[in-house]
Design an enzyme around this catalytic site. Structure first.
Site, mmCIF file in Angstrom:
data_model
loop_
_atom_site.group_PDB
_atom_site.id
_atom_site.type_symbol
_atom_site.label_atom_id
_atom_site.label_comp_id
_atom_site.label_asym_id
_atom_site.label_seq_id
_atom_site.Cartn_x
_atom_site.Cartn_y
_atom_site.Cartn_z
ATOM 1 N N THR A 36 0.912 -1.385 0.033
ATOM 2 C CA THR A 36 0.000 0.047 -0.244
ATOM 3 C C THR A 36 0.967 1.340 0.238
ATOM 4 O O THR A 36 0.482 2.314 -0.846
ATOM 5 C CB THR A 36 -0.911 0.115 1.109
ATOM 6 O OG1 THR A 36 -1.876 -1.083 1.382
ATOM 7 C CG2 THR A 36 -1.777 1.313 1.453
ATOM 8 N N SER A 83 1.267 -7.493 -0.469
ATOM 9 C CA SER A 83 1.802 -8.107 0.374
ATOM 10 C C SER A 83 1.260 -9.573 0.506
ATOM 11 O O SER A 83 1.882 -10.797 0.991
ATOM 12 C CB SER A 83 2.350 -7.683 1.639
ATOM 13 O OG SER A 83 1.058 -7.755 2.473
ATOM 14 N N THR A 116 1.254 -3.914 4.580
ATOM 15 C CA THR A 116 1.144 -4.352 5.813
ATOM 16 C C THR A 116 0.439 -5.454 6.285
ATOM 17 O O THR A 116 0.739 -5.980 7.196
ATOM 18 C CB THR A 116 0.123 -3.128 6.420
ATOM 19 O OG1 THR A 116 -1.134 -3.241 5.648
ATOM 20 C CG2 THR A 116 0.457 -1.919 6.460
ATOM 21 N N ASP A 117 -0.228 -6.284 5.155
ATOM 22 C CA ASP A 117 -0.952 -7.493 5.416
ATOM 23 C C ASP A 117 0.051 -8.696 5.930
ATOM 24 O O ASP A 117 -0.359 -9.396 6.711
ATOM 25 C CB ASP A 117 -1.521 -8.002 4.236
ATOM 26 C CG ASP A 117 -2.969 -7.278 3.948
ATOM 27 O OD1 ASP A 117 -3.246 -6.409 4.778
ATOM 28 O OD2 ASP A 117 -3.502 -7.313 2.959
#
EC number: 3.5.1.1
Length: 348
Positions: A36, A83, A116-117
């Site tokens: 992101t 990710s 971030t995932d």
């Protein structure tokens, strides 16, 4: 002629002082992997449905010119993906690349932009496999780069600040977002959408960044980086480890499927402190008879899973299922001895 010489003298002095200032700054490599933080949307108000990994590393760096006052930065586009598409093979190569960079005298630290995932998984993998005490900092964002009040630029600036600070050496791999410095061992994503999502609820953060200053508060006792036994610099692949979830009516056939697909390890995301149903117990025992190593963790998000002689499998200590999977993969590159693997989980 005299005026010309004076101008030339001033110009030479300018370049000398500029070069001298640059020489005093730390040399930081920014490895971009996507996510992101490199995302792009159609409008400034769009914070969902955007394309992750749309922007290149040079664009990210140029959006934050202040980083060049903190360090001599060099960008490298390692990958550019969301990710959730990150794989063990990619993270393995990422660790190997970071080790190559940190072995150089002209590199003082590395910043890695990431989605971030799954950033907590990649960060913990490098936490266990980087063979240097130089700072390695993962950074991410919850809003795409095109959003109004995007969080990525400030996060990147603070990540470079942390990576270039001498206090950051020897602290293991860190994750920097929203003014907070978290250890890869403990940090986890706790909210699907909000900016303040990464937390280490039980253990706390390593430090914070306030007013352009870093305040370190903690160190971790768990082993990492230069004190870790795991060395992936010569590896080409990782053992297959799956996560199975515990819930009411959880079926035994999930274990059958994992066995049939040739897994070497299973992490069980259990209820409570790693509780297992009668069906799960049967599945675990079947897997263990086939030589599969089983680790019991907890789906609760916090807490230690203690040993229980009445239940099959090893325990994850305080690692959540995602972190436990990373450690089990690395453990299986060295041994399949349950006693040794259990000690790894209490040590790392």
């Amino acid at each position: 002629m005299e005026r010309w010489f004076k101008s030339l003298f001033v110009l030479v002095l300018f370049f000398v002082f500029t070069a001298s200032a640059a020489d005093k700054l730390p040399n930081i490599v920014i490895l971009a992997t996507g996510g992101t933080i490199a995302g792009s949307a159609a409008t400034g108000t769009q914070t969902t449905g955007y394309k992750a990994g749309a922007l290149g590393v040079d664009t990210l760096i140029n959006a934050v010119p202040e980083v060049k006052k903190l360090a001599n930065v060099k960008g490298e586009q390692f990958s550019n993906m969301a990710s959730e598409n990150m794989t063990g093979d990619v993270v393995l190569k990422l660790s190997q690349r970071v080790n190559e960079l940190l072995a150089r005298d002209d590199v003082d630290g590395v910043v890695i932009t990431h989605g971030t995932d799954t950033v907590e998984e990649s960060a913990y993998f490098l936490h266990l496999t980087v063979k240097s005490d130089k700072p390695v900092v993962f950074v991410a964002a919850m809003r795409p780069a095109t959003a109004i009040s995007a969080d990525g630029p400030m996060n990147l600036l603070e990540a470079v600040r942390v990576a270039g600070d001498k206090q950051s050496r020897g602290r293991g791999v860190m994750v920097v977002l929203n003014d907070r410095i978290g250890s890869a061992r403990y940090i986890t994503k706790t909210n699907a959408s909000t900016l303040d999502t990464f937390k280490a609820n039980e253990e706390g953060y390593l430090g914070v960044i306030i007013g352009n200053r870093i305040y370190y508060q903690n160190r971790i006792d768990k082993l990492h980086t230069t004190r870790s036994v795991f060395d992936v610099r010569g590896l080409t692949s990782l053992p297959k480890v799956d996560i199975l979830y515990g819930y009411q009516d959880d079926p035994e056939y999930l274990y059958d499927a994992a066995i049939q697909h040739g897994v070497k390890g299973i992490v069980y995301a259990g209820m409570g402190a790693g509780s297992v149903s009668v069906r799960g117990i049967a599945g675990m025992r079947k897997a263990m008879e086939k030589g599969v190593v089983v680790i019991r963790s907890t789906r609760t998000g916090n807490g230690i899973v203690p040993p229980d002689e009445e239940l099959p499998g090893l325990v994850s200590d305080s690692l959540n299922p995602a972190h436990a999977r990373i450690l089990l993969m690395l453990a299986l590159t060295r041994t399949s001895d349950p006693k040794v693997i259990q000690e790894y989980f209490h040590t790392y």
